[in-house]
Design a protein around this motif. Structure first.
Motif, PDB file in Angstrom:
ATOM      1  N   LYS A  34       0.836  -1.210   0.000  1.00  0.00           N
ATOM      2  CA  LYS A  34       0.000   0.000   0.000  1.00  0.00           C
ATOM      3  C   LYS A  34       0.863   1.250   0.000  1.00  0.00           C
ATOM      4  CE  LYS A  34      -4.109  -1.971   2.115  1.00  0.00           C
ATOM      5  NZ  LYS A  34      -5.014  -1.997   3.259  1.00  0.00           N
ATOM      6  N   ARG A  35       1.945   1.237   0.759  1.00  0.00           N
ATOM      7  CA  ARG A  35       2.835   2.400   0.800  1.00  0.00           C
ATOM      8  C   ARG A  35       3.531   2.611  -0.542  1.00  0.00           C
ATOM      9  NH1 ARG A  35       5.444   2.843   6.844  1.00  0.00           N
ATOM     10  NH2 ARG A  35       3.437   2.952   7.913  1.00  0.00           N
ATOM     11  N   ILE A  36       3.914   1.526  -1.200  1.00  0.00           N
ATOM     12  CA  ILE A  36       4.533   1.630  -2.518  1.00  0.00           C
ATOM     13  C   ILE A  36       3.544   2.228  -3.516  1.00  0.00           C
ATOM     14  CG2 ILE A  36       5.379   0.283  -4.488  1.00  0.00           C
ATOM     15  CD1 ILE A  36       6.722  -1.596  -2.405  1.00  0.00           C
ATOM     16  N   ILE A  37       2.308   1.764  -3.466  1.00  0.00           N
ATOM     17  CA  ILE A  37       1.274   2.286  -4.363  1.00  0.00           C
ATOM     18  C   ILE A  37       1.081   3.773  -4.129  1.00  0.00           C
ATOM     19  CG2 ILE A  37      -1.223   2.251  -4.823  1.00  0.00           C
ATOM     20  CD1 ILE A  37      -1.028  -0.849  -4.365  1.00  0.00           C
ATOM     21  N   GLU A  38       1.007   4.190  -2.869  1.00  0.00           N
ATOM     22  CA  GLU A  38       0.824   5.605  -2.554  1.00  0.00           C
ATOM     23  C   GLU A  38       2.020   6.435  -3.019  1.00  0.00           C
ATOM     24  OE1 GLU A  38      -1.828   7.371  -1.439  1.00  0.00           O
ATOM     25  OE2 GLU A  38      -2.855   5.465  -1.763  1.00  0.00           O
ATOM     26  N   LYS A  39       3.214   5.907  -2.840  1.00  0.00           N
ATOM     27  CA  LYS A  39       4.409   6.631  -3.278  1.00  0.00           C
ATOM     28  C   LYS A  39       4.424   6.778  -4.799  1.00  0.00           C
ATOM     29  CE  LYS A  39       9.347   6.925  -2.583  1.00  0.00           C
ATOM     30  NZ  LYS A  39      10.499   6.430  -1.863  1.00  0.00           N
ATOM     31  N   ARG A  40       4.102   5.704  -5.505  1.00  0.00           N
ATOM     32  CA  ARG A  40       4.046   5.771  -6.977  1.00  0.00           C
ATOM     33  C   ARG A  40       2.974   6.749  -7.425  1.00  0.00           C
ATOM     34  NH1 ARG A  40       4.781  -0.620  -8.318  1.00  0.00           N
ATOM     35  NH2 ARG A  40       7.052  -0.640  -8.155  1.00  0.00           N
ATOM     36  N   ARG A  41       1.841   6.744  -6.725  1.00  0.00           N
ATOM     37  CA  ARG A  41       0.756   7.660  -7.073  1.00  0.00           C
ATOM     38  C   ARG A  41       1.234   9.108  -6.907  1.00  0.00           C
ATOM     39  NH1 ARG A  41      -3.710   5.748  -4.013  1.00  0.00           N
ATOM     40  NH2 ARG A  41      -4.130   4.414  -5.785  1.00  0.00           N
ATOM     41  N   GLY A  42       1.939   9.381  -5.823  1.00  0.00           N
ATOM     42  CA  GLY A  42       2.476  10.724  -5.605  1.00  0.00           C
ATOM     43  C   GLY A  42       3.463  11.123  -6.678  1.00  0.00           C
ATOM     44  N   GLU A  43       4.329  10.194  -7.076  1.00  0.00           N
ATOM     45  CA  GLU A  43       5.288  10.476  -8.140  1.00  0.00           C
ATOM     46  C   GLU A  43       4.574  10.748  -9.458  1.00  0.00           C
ATOM     47  OE1 GLU A  43       7.824   7.045  -8.086  1.00  0.00           O
ATOM     48  OE2 GLU A  43       8.984   7.776  -6.372  1.00  0.00           O
ATOM     49  N   LEU A  44       3.535   9.979  -9.725  1.00  0.00           N
ATOM     50  CA  LEU A  44       2.770  10.176 -10.959  1.00  0.00           C
ATOM     51  C   LEU A  44       2.094  11.539 -10.969  1.00  0.00           C
ATOM     52  CD1 LEU A  44       1.745   9.059 -13.629  1.00  0.00           C
ATOM     53  CD2 LEU A  44      -0.097   7.932 -12.388  1.00  0.00           C
ATOM     54  N   VAL A  45       1.531  11.933  -9.840  1.00  0.00           N
ATOM     55  CA  VAL A  45       0.900  13.251  -9.741  1.00  0.00           C
ATOM     56  C   VAL A  45       1.928  14.343 -10.034  1.00  0.00           C
ATOM     57  CG1 VAL A  45      -0.110  14.907  -8.113  1.00  0.00           C
ATOM     58  CG2 VAL A  45      -0.971  12.559  -8.195  1.00  0.00           C
ATOM     59  N   SER A  46       3.115  14.202  -9.475  1.00  0.00           N
ATOM     60  CA  SER A  46       4.177  15.192  -9.724  1.00  0.00           C
ATOM     61  C   SER A  46       4.554  15.238 -11.201  1.00  0.00           C
ATOM     62  CB  SER A  46       5.418  14.865  -8.899  1.00  0.00           C
ATOM     63  OG  SER A  46       5.154  15.010  -7.537  1.00  0.00           O
ATOM     64  N   GLU A  47       4.682  14.078 -11.827  1.00  0.00           N
ATOM     65  CA  GLU A  47       5.039  14.017 -13.248  1.00  0.00           C
ATOM     66  C   GLU A  47       3.950  14.651 -14.116  1.00  0.00           C
ATOM     67  OE1 GLU A  47       5.937   9.954 -14.152  1.00  0.00           O
ATOM     68  OE2 GLU A  47       7.671   9.925 -12.811  1.00  0.00           O
ATOM     69  N   VAL A  48       2.704  14.398 -13.777  1.00  0.00           N
ATOM     70  CA  VAL A  48       1.596  14.984 -14.540  1.00  0.00           C
ATOM     71  C   VAL A  48       1.600  16.503 -14.381  1.00  0.00           C
ATOM     72  CG1 VAL A  48      -0.925  15.175 -14.673  1.00  0.00           C
ATOM     73  CG2 VAL A  48       0.147  12.923 -14.552  1.00  0.00           C
ATOM     74  N   GLU A  49       1.841  16.968 -13.154  1.00  0.00           N
ATOM     75  CA  GLU A  49       1.900  18.416 -12.933  1.00  0.00           C
ATOM     76  C   GLU A  49       3.044  19.041 -13.728  1.00  0.00           C
ATOM     77  OE1 GLU A  49       2.158  18.746  -8.680  1.00  0.00           O
ATOM     78  OE2 GLU A  49       0.008  18.419  -8.413  1.00  0.00           O
ATOM     79  N   GLU A  50       4.192  18.389 -13.770  1.00  0.00           N
ATOM     80  CA  GLU A  50       5.326  18.889 -14.552  1.00  0.00           C
ATOM     81  C   GLU A  50       4.985  18.919 -16.039  1.00  0.00           C
ATOM     82  OE1 GLU A  50       9.019  16.830 -13.801  1.00  0.00           O
ATOM     83  OE2 GLU A  50       8.678  16.904 -11.638  1.00  0.00           O
ATOM     84  N   ALA A  51       4.333  17.876 -16.524  1.00  0.00           N
ATOM     85  CA  ALA A  51       3.965  17.814 -17.944  1.00  0.00           C
ATOM     86  C   ALA A  51       2.956  18.906 -18.284  1.00  0.00           C
ATOM     87  CB  ALA A  51       3.390  16.437 -18.278  1.00  0.00           C
ATOM     88  N   ARG A  52       2.002  19.121 -17.412  1.00  0.00           N
ATOM     89  CA  ARG A  52       1.016  20.182 -17.654  1.00  0.00           C
ATOM     90  C   ARG A  52       1.681  21.550 -17.666  1.00  0.00           C
ATOM     91  NH1 ARG A  52      -4.056  17.988 -13.993  1.00  0.00           N
ATOM     92  NH2 ARG A  52      -4.830  16.535 -15.560  1.00  0.00           N
ATOM     93  N   GLU A  53       2.611  21.762 -16.761  1.00  0.00           N
ATOM     94  CA  GLU A  53       3.324  23.038 -16.708  1.00  0.00           C
ATOM     95  C   GLU A  53       4.151  23.238 -17.982  1.00  0.00           C
ATOM     96  OE1 GLU A  53       4.569  26.720 -15.221  1.00  0.00           O
ATOM     97  OE2 GLU A  53       2.872  25.446 -14.715  1.00  0.00           O
ATOM     98  N   ALA A  54       4.819  22.187 -18.439  1.00  0.00           N
ATOM     99  CA  ALA A  54       5.602  22.267 -19.672  1.00  0.00           C
ATOM    100  C   ALA A  54       4.687  22.564 -20.854  1.00  0.00           C
ATOM    101  CB  ALA A  54       6.379  20.978 -19.898  1.00  0.00           C
ATOM    102  N   PHE A  55       3.518  21.938 -20.877  1.00  0.00           N
ATOM    103  CA  PHE A  55       2.557  22.178 -21.957  1.00  0.00           C
ATOM    104  C   PHE A  55       2.069  23.628 -21.914  1.00  0.00           C
ATOM    105  CE2 PHE A  55      -1.720  22.146 -23.797  1.00  0.00           C
ATOM    106  CZ  PHE A  55      -1.447  21.599 -25.039  1.00  0.00           C
ATOM    107  N   ARG A  56       1.769  24.111 -20.687  1.00  0.00           N
ATOM    108  CA  ARG A  56       1.294  25.484 -20.524  1.00  0.00           C
ATOM    109  C   ARG A  56       2.337  26.495 -21.000  1.00  0.00           C
ATOM    110  NH1 ARG A  56       1.867  29.588 -17.467  1.00  0.00           N
ATOM    111  NH2 ARG A  56       3.297  28.631 -16.001  1.00  0.00           N
ATOM    112  N   LYS A  57       3.621  26.192 -20.765  1.00  0.00           N
ATOM    113  CA  LYS A  57       4.707  27.081 -21.172  1.00  0.00           C
ATOM    114  C   LYS A  57       5.055  26.940 -22.651  1.00  0.00           C
ATOM    115  CE  LYS A  57       7.125  27.287 -16.744  1.00  0.00           C
ATOM    116  NZ  LYS A  57       8.384  26.918 -16.060  1.00  0.00           N
TER     117      LYS A  57
END
Length: 74
Positions: A34-57
């Protein structure tokens, strides 16, 4: 990771887990998964936010596979 956690070897950790009752081992595996899943989910959220920011720029290029292949050839 604190000093105590760093001083235990991986094999010592395995030995400690194996000394637990089977039910406790199962609960530990479930908790770790469960902790691994939560950590991966957090990493994925960060990656999506970075991708959205790159797209916005405007740092992201759009195109077809053919466009990508042509870009890679250049």
């Amino acid at each position: 990771m604190d000093g105590a956690a760093q001083s235990i070897s991986f094999q010592d950790l395995i030995d400690a887990v194996e000394s637990l009752p089977l039910d406790d081992q199962s609960m530990l595996v479930e908790l770790i998964n469960k902790r691994i899943i939560e950590k991966r989910r957090g990493e994925l959220v960060s990656e999506v936010e970075e991708a959205r920011e790159a797209f916005r720029k405007g740092e992201v290029k759009r195109g077809t596979v053919e466009d990508l292949m042509n870009y890679l050839k250049d």
